[in-house]
Scaffold this motif. Sequence first.
Motif, PDB file in Angstrom:
ATOM      1  N   ALA A 177      45.153  -2.743  -2.233  1.00 55.57           N
ATOM      2  CA  ALA A 177      44.956  -1.334  -2.586  1.00 55.57           C
ATOM      3  C   ALA A 177      45.248  -1.105  -4.060  1.00 55.57           C
ATOM      4  N   LEU A 237      42.230   0.929   8.314  1.00 60.23           N
ATOM      5  CA  LEU A 237      42.407   0.022   7.179  1.00 60.23           C
ATOM      6  C   LEU A 237      42.406  -1.428   7.630  1.00 60.23           C
ATOM      7  N   TYR A 297      39.154  -0.919   2.614  1.00 60.30           N
ATOM      8  CA  TYR A 297      39.183   0.279   1.767  1.00 60.30           C
ATOM      9  C   TYR A 297      37.773   0.798   1.510  1.00 60.30           C
ATOM     10  N   THR A 342      40.557   5.959  -0.675  1.00 59.37           N
ATOM     11  CA  THR A 342      41.041   5.317   0.543  1.00 59.37           C
ATOM     12  C   THR A 342      42.213   4.395   0.217  1.00 59.37           C
ATOM     13  N   ALA A 343      42.080   3.650  -0.880  1.00 59.58           N
ATOM     14  CA  ALA A 343      43.204   2.823  -1.334  1.00 59.58           C
ATOM     15  C   ALA A 343      44.406   3.698  -1.676  1.00 59.58           C
TER      16      ALA A 343
END
Length: 429
Positions: free
Chosen positions: A16, A393, A398, A418-419
């Motif tokens: 991430a 996840l 991601y 998303t990360a």
Amino acid sequence: MTSGADTTTQSMIEQAQKTLRDNDLGGYTVPTHGLYPFQWNWDSAIVALGWLPFDETRAWEEVTSLLSAQWKSGMVPHVVFHRPSDTYFPGPDIWGVQNTPDSTSITQPPVLASVVKLLHQHGREQALSGEALHTVVQQLIRSHLWWYNSRDPENTGLVVSYHPWESGMDNSPAWDEPLRAVPKVQWSYTRRDTSHIDASERPHKEEYDRFLYLVDFFRKMNFDDTLIYQDCPYRVNDVSMISILHRGTRDLLALCHDLGIENAQTQYLAHRMTLTEEAIGELWHADTRMFHSKDTRSGKLCMARTSAGMLPLFAGLVSHTQLPLLINELDHWLKNRPFALSSTHPEDPNYEPQRYWRGPIWLHINWMIAEGLLDYGCTSQAERIKEASRDLLYVSGYNESFHAQTGARSGGADFSWTAAMALYWLLPA
């Protein structure tokens, strides 16, 4: 990062962080390369939360970079074109805005004030946080004053949106009816999005034709807020935007209180919050037991059941009588579904599990809904949404969004917000 994190979680955290670094173009983070090569408003706000756990200075840079494009009116545009790119359409030549830096002429949901409050609240470097906060708070006040004055000049308590792109939920079925009143452009164009992502996951051309008509309309109105309010063929009380604005104003006023800022502007913002609290009931529908957006041109509610209808929880705008009804509807929505929360209710006739905002799951929306649920004491539902979000996840990484039934990738890969949600919300203990 938490001590005792297992190897898989540690690897996910590192990936991430790498996603944010790879998408960092120096002070601002693109959502993903190719598909979205510029700075998006609410993306950047969410992304700042992701930088916070491991690079606090960079988190604040994300905020100040976005606010560097604020218009004199106070509006913060929805896309900032810091540098040229030929992988996205429509670019600055189509928008026709004569500002520096180049930008679009519309905005996006104002989640930034809520994010700034969290950066200040959870930041470890108090000197940095205090200095940064003093830099941006007046800009945030100007932004929120613009929202209420320009987007609700009649003091109804409910601001309006002029374009589906402003909602961030571009092709939500909630916009189908209001968009039918918008003509189609008569000039030809070449989209860039479908060269990056399969067309089955993107808005239809018929929607794009109307999206671009509105872009032309804004330019022809010379971006005049008064003229656009009077004549825009698309004018919607977007319940997601209203909710995020209301929460943002509440958080902004809390920051002002901490800084000792009490003046006519803060009093006015508090007054506008009261108007929204009095008016939000207009967007509640007793039969669906949900909130809906409203087409102000026709006077009708947009009856598609979407995740936006849960965002008044984030704003604290759900009454005690509405709360059990809304939670019952949410429980039904979540029942026997391993992944949640789909952007459109699975039983809605417009539901498409992988087409952008007509079904896929978006983690930043899940985060806001879960935060609202916690505020109302609905911990089991909040945890259910958080667990389902975390599972996504591990299933597919991601991604921009997630197939509502399988959890597979939907939209772009290596996606910044998303990360960011992983780093801020889902992976830490």
